[in-house]
Design a protein around this motif. Structure first.
Motif, mmCIF file in Angstrom:
data_model
loop_
_atom_site.group_PDB
_atom_site.id
_atom_site.type_symbol
_atom_site.label_atom_id
_atom_site.label_comp_id
_atom_site.label_asym_id
_atom_site.label_seq_id
_atom_site.Cartn_x
_atom_site.Cartn_y
_atom_site.Cartn_z
ATOM 1 N N LYS A 105 0.840 -1.207 0.000
ATOM 2 C CA LYS A 105 0.000 0.000 0.000
ATOM 3 C C LYS A 105 0.867 1.247 0.000
ATOM 4 C CE LYS A 105 -2.330 1.700 3.554
ATOM 5 N NZ LYS A 105 -3.287 1.751 4.670
ATOM 6 N N TRP A 106 1.938 1.173 0.749
ATOM 7 C CA TRP A 106 2.847 2.298 0.895
ATOM 8 C C TRP A 106 3.473 2.651 -0.459
ATOM 9 C CZ3 TRP A 106 7.530 2.058 4.780
ATOM 10 C CH2 TRP A 106 7.793 3.336 5.250
ATOM 11 N N GLY A 118 -3.401 2.517 -2.740
ATOM 12 C CA GLY A 118 -4.484 1.556 -2.560
ATOM 13 C C GLY A 118 -5.289 1.280 -3.821
ATOM 14 N N THR A 119 -4.987 1.983 -4.922
ATOM 15 C CA THR A 119 -5.812 1.827 -6.116
ATOM 16 C C THR A 119 -5.616 0.448 -6.730
ATOM 17 O OG1 THR A 119 -5.101 4.070 -6.532
ATOM 18 C CG2 THR A 119 -6.528 3.066 -8.169
ATOM 19 N N PRO A 120 -6.697 -0.240 -7.024
ATOM 20 C CA PRO A 120 -6.542 -1.531 -7.687
ATOM 21 C C PRO A 120 -5.973 -1.354 -9.093
ATOM 22 C CG PRO A 120 -8.869 -0.983 -7.412
ATOM 23 C CD PRO A 120 -8.092 0.069 -6.715
ATOM 24 N N ARG A 121 -5.153 -2.256 -9.506
ATOM 25 C CA ARG A 121 -4.543 -2.165 -10.827
ATOM 26 C C ARG A 121 -4.679 -3.473 -11.565
ATOM 27 N NH1 ARG A 121 -0.121 1.782 -10.267
ATOM 28 N NH2 ARG A 121 -0.640 2.889 -8.360
ATOM 29 N N SER A 122 -4.377 -3.373 -12.848
ATOM 30 C CA SER A 122 -4.396 -4.566 -13.675
ATOM 31 C C SER A 122 -3.118 -4.593 -14.492
ATOM 32 C CB SER A 122 -5.615 -4.508 -14.583
ATOM 33 O OG SER A 122 -5.538 -5.527 -15.534
ATOM 34 N N PRO A 144 -2.950 -10.076 -15.436
ATOM 35 C CA PRO A 144 -3.916 -9.503 -16.383
ATOM 36 C C PRO A 144 -5.351 -9.910 -16.083
ATOM 37 C CG PRO A 144 -2.003 -10.353 -17.544
ATOM 38 C CD PRO A 144 -1.871 -10.803 -16.120
ATOM 39 N N ILE A 145 -5.570 -10.963 -15.297
ATOM 40 C CA ILE A 145 -6.940 -11.373 -14.989
ATOM 41 C C ILE A 145 -7.322 -10.990 -13.563
ATOM 42 C CG2 ILE A 145 -8.413 -13.369 -14.612
ATOM 43 C CD1 ILE A 145 -6.808 -14.617 -16.993
ATOM 44 N N MET A 146 -6.496 -11.391 -12.610
ATOM 45 C CA MET A 146 -6.830 -11.123 -11.212
ATOM 46 C C MET A 146 -6.441 -9.706 -10.791
ATOM 47 S SD MET A 146 -7.755 -14.287 -10.396
ATOM 48 C CE MET A 146 -7.500 -14.798 -8.722
ATOM 49 N N TYR A 169 -4.276 -5.843 -6.204
ATOM 50 C CA TYR A 169 -4.990 -4.955 -5.290
ATOM 51 C C TYR A 169 -4.765 -5.409 -3.872
ATOM 52 C CZ TYR A 169 -8.389 -8.780 -5.432
ATOM 53 O OH TYR A 169 -8.990 -10.016 -5.367
ATOM 54 N N LEU A 170 -5.015 -4.515 -2.933
ATOM 55 C CA LEU A 170 -4.849 -4.876 -1.527
ATOM 56 C C LEU A 170 -5.949 -5.860 -1.147
ATOM 57 C CD1 LEU A 170 -4.252 -1.310 -0.119
ATOM 58 C CD2 LEU A 170 -2.546 -2.992 -0.796
ATOM 59 N N GLY A 171 -5.571 -6.940 -0.528
ATOM 60 C CA GLY A 171 -6.565 -7.946 -0.173
ATOM 61 C C GLY A 171 -6.474 -9.144 -1.094
ATOM 62 N N VAL A 207 -9.545 -3.756 0.686
ATOM 63 C CA VAL A 207 -9.859 -3.626 -0.734
ATOM 64 C C VAL A 207 -10.358 -2.219 -1.093
ATOM 65 C CG1 VAL A 207 -11.230 -4.621 -2.596
ATOM 66 C CG2 VAL A 207 -10.447 -6.058 -0.739
ATOM 67 N N ALA A 221 -9.519 0.649 0.331
ATOM 68 C CA ALA A 221 -8.667 1.714 0.862
ATOM 69 C C ALA A 221 -8.585 2.903 -0.095
ATOM 70 C CB ALA A 221 -7.277 1.161 1.147
ATOM 71 N N SER A 222 -8.533 2.612 -1.397
ATOM 72 C CA SER A 222 -8.355 3.725 -2.338
ATOM 73 C C SER A 222 -9.540 4.691 -2.282
ATOM 74 C CB SER A 222 -8.148 3.203 -3.759
ATOM 75 O OG SER A 222 -9.330 2.630 -4.239
ATOM 76 N N THR A 260 -12.798 -11.818 -9.530
ATOM 77 C CA THR A 260 -11.820 -11.276 -10.466
ATOM 78 C C THR A 260 -11.853 -12.025 -11.780
ATOM 79 O OG1 THR A 260 -10.253 -12.611 -9.250
ATOM 80 C CG2 THR A 260 -10.186 -10.257 -8.860
ATOM 81 N N ILE A 267 -12.291 -3.171 -13.018
ATOM 82 C CA ILE A 267 -11.129 -3.311 -13.898
ATOM 83 C C ILE A 267 -11.125 -4.685 -14.561
ATOM 84 C CG2 ILE A 267 -8.617 -3.398 -13.936
ATOM 85 C CD1 ILE A 267 -8.725 -1.362 -11.594
ATOM 86 N N GLN A 309 -12.090 -8.192 -19.286
ATOM 87 C CA GLN A 309 -12.475 -9.534 -19.701
ATOM 88 C C GLN A 309 -13.666 -9.515 -20.655
ATOM 89 O OE1 GLN A 309 -12.608 -12.073 -16.163
ATOM 90 N NE2 GLN A 309 -10.744 -11.067 -15.451
ATOM 91 N N HIS A 337 -6.595 2.130 -15.459
ATOM 92 C CA HIS A 337 -6.136 0.746 -15.360
ATOM 93 C C HIS A 337 -6.922 -0.197 -16.261
ATOM 94 C CE1 HIS A 337 -4.024 2.402 -11.996
ATOM 95 N NE2 HIS A 337 -5.161 2.765 -11.440
#
Lengths: 232, 289, 327, 400
Positions: free
Chosen positions: B111-112, B116-120, B210-212, B215-217, D48, D50-51, D214, D240, D245, D271
């Motif tokens: 996170k640091w 926290g932004t989810p990415r792909s 590329p699929i999952m 992200y945090l968690g 999850v 947090a953002s 996901t 995302i 997909q 993203h």
């Protein structure tokens, strides 16, 4: 009534046959030793007798009762006690706790005091078992089996890893047991075997090779070939 | 459901299962040999995905990211094993707790560094297309995942069955004393196993990226799946991890098709059923004594 | 396998009576010193302390690392919550169905899961825990589902003219039940049955060879632990005034497990100290930094490396050593 | 000898509890001469979501920066706490903020379940709560309270009017709906479906994958090929994965994708690659809005954070402005909670999203709904507004 009847016990793991049609009986009060090279299936046989593993086929009678389907603890309640090849004690508990568990009692009755005194363990009763020497642990291993006042006791290499002195003590102790108690013992030390046993069964590759008195076994050429000859 | 759909879903299950395999083998081997349930295993996967993403952003090269992330995390694995886990030799519960502490730390470090932004993760361009299977589109990337997964499985199998080190590892699962008896330095051996597990997990993190996504968690989500695989298959064997992965992949996928309302629990129901009837997993040894 | 075999159960864990009285006095006096927020934290510590203690019966004494302990906590919480919302008021009467349903559930689950051991046991409990979690999540008509949960649960009616809306009164109710449970659990542990569960933890095979039905011993222990978890769950419901499925989630089970281990598995006071440390740290650290998980992780690692028997376990060892030296 | 040891133990115990006490009692620091305004912010900073928590915080701090952290001459103190998205945790943190810090207003709250968990406590302690995201419609209906305001949205509020647009403007008659299987997902999907069916459309399939899915492959393969379009609501990580997909499985070219604005929110767009191009969505905000208020906001936001604002940061920004405007209307005298509540209720201004006000009955926000199309302009994805549905034309407000 026989003390123990092993009827045609077979057991295999995967493709490996550990025991094949093993058959033998023990009279009450008899002292029988089972010998055989490593991997002969001795410990598996003991585990089947005490109910820890189930045989693929065959039956076991304990004091006339069919116990093939009984679980370990019920066989114990019928009067079967055992020791293990490797020490399996309550390692983190004190000697006193160990003995109390074996006696199904928590009251420090005089019984326990007498037993521990006899065994020279009274002063050490509060010592945690894992802090004892190997020989002492081995002693307690046997003690736990004995305090249950069993009718049949099976001992898996009671002297393994002990010094000659300790071996002697243990042997004497077993020898001094009441003749009412039936004893089945696995042992590698031939001196111990010949000293203790009324009869000997030789287990080889999962099968009983032969049975007889110590003298008969001593002079049996077959035994010499598979066991005494190679091991000694 | 027509046959084309069944094929597509089977491929989905297979690709998902083989992704889980990358993660689960390491977990299974570490458990089988060291007796440690590595609760930071999911973290290696997640960090692998993040590091992979960073390398892609830097170089634009997916393959480089794949190997780079796996190697970096293997190195992290070595550090964790060498300086922490090893200090608790033979104290399995403490080791498990230690890995849990690391899972917390890794999550916060991620996170640091990455926010926290989810990415792909972007797919490599040459795999970014679809294949036509009986009139249904199926992503080429997932085919590639299946191939890579099978390839890794084969490589591991050859390694375990055909090399001396592999023989030692197999022996070690049954009896640790054996490893020592063969004159092998057990400490280096453990470090190596842990690093291999981390390597495979991070490798999986990039492949699955590329699929999952990353992200945090993700760490804990994926850890639970991997644990399910390992337990269902039976602990400590490559075979168990492989078939467990495929099975869980299929259960997850077909659960989403046939029991759409219970998709959150299909995997748990399956796990419970298997363990009720086979208390040591499908391919585990029933009698440990 | 996960084993607690390296955990010591001290033969003599009796603290001097002076220490016991001091501790009790502190617990009685604290509410008069603390701010209302501090009091709410302390109440939470006691509730989670009870919860963690109940898990310790399994983890520390029986040697079963269970990952669905939150199920019993949550099921009892929902039972009482639902009954309160349907107009049942008497706290003492509500305890009966709340705890009974948890015992029943444990009796049922125990039949299914106790054949597995070690990591397999951990995972099968996790599986059942998650199924119950999903049930609470999806059974909207009964549980309010994932979003609303069950809000609006008031404070307990204990049949005395004392209002439980007063935080101090509620604290004392929790304290009394906590101490009662503590003494009860202690009695169980010290009983012959308690000895037999420790024996089962130490060496199941040997116990069987000595004629103990270890399956039954574990089964009973599992049910007893569930009962105390249920009591904690009920108190927590009243404390928060609502329940959500999260109370049944595996992360809750994991959270409690950490309390047990950090505090010291196999000691009864340990889990309570573990609960105090984790709850207070979590609330303190998170006030100062958003990176609190990092610090929690570091504390775990330090604890594992340098206080291997948990906080209380390590202190006890130190104490025994001292006493030993003085003898 | 022995008794000395006991003494030592007792002292250690006492010390331990002293520390405990000190820890629990929180800061009871002496009050400065002039009380600052204390605003509690409760959002997730871990896990999850947090953002979302960070984005809301950014929006709030941007506004406070703008006004120099002063309202009606009083200093503003923002007290941030991590809710972890868990009701009990959030309640514990709220207790600290309210009882120990004595905050004047509480804001934030990303998830509705947390909002429900806090509701009774907030009402009992008479703390004004300004929701900056949590969308459960009930929160500003039956379950609502005079203490609860919402500046973000109610689930369905911007989904409902899209139904009419899809049927009558886009001329799409048969639709498959996908949304995550949790309360908000169902509520949002229901909002769209109700609006769509009222206008005459037909929903031919509904699919609800678990929250946090996901791998959407198995679901995508099930989509009915007769659908004229697919409407979805996913946010965060799910959004995302889903968009990528959807393209991967070759559906992007076959069946147009419609969505709630969350799917292509500016927090997800960077993203998602090129996959979201062409998606039509409805939302209460777009960073591409061409109003002077928004342009200034976007410029300031970029200057401060080097990033584009999104729905969450805008909601935070609006929440902060609401508190300040309410306090300034009272000239800083917020001792009377009743007055503060009615002052909050009256706040009206032009927000980056457009005209902002509260519905006096429900205390929920009133806003215009934008239909946007995701496009790539100058190499960057943006949500161009192609149609505006003013609040008074949105039938959702008339629903009971």
């Amino acid at each position: 009534m026989k003390a123990l009847e092993i009827k045609n016990i077979s057991k295999s793991y995967g493709g490996l046959d550990v025991l094949i049609n093993v058959y033998f009986t023990l009279e009450q009060g008899e002292r029988r030793a089972i010998i055989g090279p490593n991997g002969a299936g001795k410990t598996s046989l003991f585990n089947i007798i005490s109910g820890i593993i189930k045989p693929d086929s065959g039956e076991i009678y304990l004091l006339g009762q069919n116990v093939t389907r009984l679980s370990t603890y019920l066989r114990s309640r019928l009067g079967l006690a055992r020791t293990f090849q490797r020490n399996t004690l309550f390692n983190n508990l004190s000697i006193l706790d160990n003995v109390e568990l074996a006696l199904h009692s928590t009251k420090s009755d005089s019984n326990i005091k007498d037993i521990l005194r006899n065994w020279g363990l009274w002063d050490k009763r509060k010592v945690i078992v894992k802090e004892l020497s190997y020989g002492e642990q081995r002693q307690i291993e046997i003690l736990l089996a004995l305090v249950q006042s069993p009718k049949i006791i099976i001992l898996d290499e009671p002297t393994a890893g002990m010094s000659p002195m300790e071996t002697k003590t243990i042997t004497e102790m077993i020898k001094s047991l009441s003749r009412d108690i039936t004893v089945l013992i696995i042992e590698h030390d031939m001196d111990v075997v010949f000293n203790l046993a009324d009869g000997i069964s030789v287990l080889h590759n999962g099968q009983i090779l032969c049975e007889g008195s110590p003298d008969e076994i001593k002079s049996n050429p077959l035994v010499k070939e598979v066991y005494l000859g190679t091991d000694h | 459901m027509d046959s084309a759909q069944i094929i597509i879903q089977a491929l989905n299950g297979l690709s998902y299962g083989l992704l889980l395999f990358l993660l689960a083998t390491g977990l299974s081997l570490i458990f089988g040999l060291m007796g440690v349930i590595n609760l930071a295993h999911g973290s290696f996967y997640m960090l692998g995905a993040y590091v992979g993403l960073a390398i892609i952003n830097l170089t634009g090269n997916f393959v480089l990211a794949l190997l780079g992330a796996a190697l970096i995390l293997a190195f992290v694995g070595i550090l964790v094993e060498r300086f922490f886990i090893q200090r608790l030799y033979k104290r399995e519960l403490d080791q498990v707790l230690l890995t849990f502490g690391f899972a917390y730390i890794f999550m916060d470090v991620a996170k640091w560094i990455w926010g926290g932004t989810p990415r792909s993760l972007p797919k490599p361009p040459f795999l970014n297309s679809s294949l036509n299977i009986l009139g249904e589109a199926f992503p080429v990337y997932r085919i590639a995942m299946i191939i890579i997964g099978l390839f890794v499985a084969l490589a591991l199998w050859l390694f375990l069955e055909r090399t001396r080190v592999g023989a030692v590892i197999r022996a070690g699962v049954d009896d640790q004393e054996m490893v020592k008896a063969m004159g092998i330095n057990i400490k280096i051996f453990f470090t190596g196993i842990f690093a291999l597990g981390a390597f495979l997990a991070a490798f999986g993190g990039v492949i699955g990226g590329p699929i999952m996504g990353a992200y945090l968690g993700l760490d804990f989500n994926i850890l639970v799946l991997a644990l399910a695989v390992v337990v269902v298959g039976g602990l400590g064997t490559l075979k168990g991890a492989f078939w467990g992965s495929i099975l869980i992949g299929f259960i997850e996928t077909f659960g989403k098709v046939f029991f759409i309302n219970f998709a959150i629990v299909t995997i748990y129901i399956a796990m419970a059923l298997i363990l009720i009837f086979k208390p040591a997993g499908l391919l585990g040894k029933e009698e440990s004594y | 396998m996960i084993s607690i075999l390296n955990k010591l159960i001290p033969a003599e864990t009796n603290l001097p009576w002076l220490a016991k009285v001091t501790m009790l006095l502190i617990l009685v006096l604290l509410p008069f010193i603390l701010s209302s927020y501090g009091l709410s934290l302390l109440t939470k510590v006691l509730i989670f302390g009870l919860f963690a203690m109940s898990l310790d019966i399994l983890v520390g004494f029986t040697g079963l690392v269970s990952f669905n302990h939150a199920s019993f906590f949550g099921v009892a919480a929902y039972t009482v919550g639902i009954l309160v919302n349907r107009g049942f008021e008497n706290f003492w009467l509500l305890l009966i169905p709340g705890i009974a349903i948890a015992l029943l559930l444990a009796g049922l689950l125990g039949l299914l899961i106790l054949r597995s051991s070690g990591a397999y046991f951990l995972m099968i409990t996790l599986a059942f825990g998650q199924m119950l979690f999903a049930l609470a999540w999806k059974w909207r008509s009964l549980t309010g589902g994932d979003d609303d949960g069950l809000p609006g649960i008031g404070r307990p009616e204990i049949g005395l003219p004392i209002s439980m809306w007063n935080e101090q009164n509620f604290y004392f109710l929790v304290l009394i039940l906590f101490i009662g449970s503590f003494l009860l659990i202690k009695k169980v542990i010290k009983s012959p049955f308690g000895k037999s569960i420790v024996g089962t933890r130490e060496n199941e095979l040997r116990m069987q060879s000595l004629g103990y039905n270890t399956w039954l011993i574990k089964y009973i222990s599992y049910i007893i632990a569930a009962g105390f978890a249920a009591l904690a769950g009920i108190l927590y419901t009243y404390f928060n005034g609502f329940i959500s499925p999260q109370e049944l989630d595996w992360s809750m089970s994991g959270y409690i497990l950490l309390m047990v281990i950090i505090g010291g598995a196999g000691t009864l006071v340990g889990p309570v100290v573990g609960a105090a440390v984790i709850i207070i740290l979590q609330n303190l650290i998170s006030t100062y930094t958003e990176l609190w998980p990092l610090f929690m992780g570091l504390i775990f690692i330090l604890c594992v490396l340098f206080a291997r028997d948990g906080i209380v376990g390590s202190l006890l060892k130190l104490y025994q050593k001292k006493v030993g030296e003085m003898k | 000898m022995k008794s000395q040891l006991f003494k030592k133990i007792s002292i250690v115990l006492l010390l331990f509890f002293f520390i405990l006490t000190a820890g629990c009692s929180g800061d009871k620091t002496t009050q400065p001469e002039q009380n600052p305004i204390k605003i509690g912010l409760l959002v997730p900073y871990t896990g999850v979501f947090a953002s979302n928590g960070y984005d809301i915080t950014r929006g709030i701090e941007l506004y406070f920066d703008e006004i120099g952290w002063k309202a009606a001459g009083l200093e503003i103190k923002l007290l941030k706490e991590d809710s972890e998205m868990k009701g009990p945790v959030a309640l514990q943190k709220a207790r600290r903020l309210v009882e120990s810090e004595q905050i004047d207003i509480l804001t934030g709250i990303v998830s509705s379940s947390v909002a429900y968990a806090l509701r009774d406590y907030i009402v009992a302690n008479e703390v004004p709560l300004i929701l900056a995201n949590a969308g459960a419609a009930e929160l500003t209906k039956e379950q609502g309270s005079k203490y609860i305001f919402r500046v973000s949205f109610a689930n369905g509020q911007y989904e409902y009017p899209m139904g009419d647009y899809v049927f009558n403007e886009l001329k799409l008659g048969k639709i498959t709906v996908l949304a995550p299987d949790y309360a908000a997902g169902h509520e949002k999907a229901q909002g769209f479906m109700d609006g769509f069916k009222t206008s005459g459309g037909e929903i031919i399939q509904e699919i609800y994958p678990p929250l946090g899915t996901t791998d959407f492959g198995p679901y995508l393969a099930q989509i009915n090929k007769d659908a004229d379009a697919v409407w979805v609501h996913f946010s965060g990580t799910d959004s995302i994965s889903f968009v990528n997909q959807y393209a991967e499985y070759g559906l992007k070219d076959k069946i147009p994708l419609l969505s709630s604005g969350d799917l292509v929110d500016e927090s997800s767009l960077p993203h998602q690659g090129d996959a979201p191009i062409g998606i039509i969505s409805s939302h209460h905000y777009s960073a591409a809005l061409n109003t002077p208020e928004n342009q200034k906001y976007v410029k300031d936001y970029r200057a401060k954070y080097n990033d584009d604002p999104n729905m969450f940061s805008e909601q935070g920004y609006v929440a902060a402005r609401v508190t300040v405007e309410a306090i300034e209307a009272l000239e800083g005298d917020i001792s009377d909670t009743e007055k503060l509540l009615s002052s909050i209720k009256k706040v009206e201004f032009k927000a980056p999203r457009g005209p902002f006000s509260f519905d006096p009955k429900t205390q929920n926000v009133i806003f215009d709904t934008y239909i946007r199309k995701t496009e790539k302009i100058d190499g960057k994805l943006r949500n161009t507004v192609i149609h505006t549905i003013p609040a008074d034309k949105n039938p959702w407000y008339l629903l009971k």
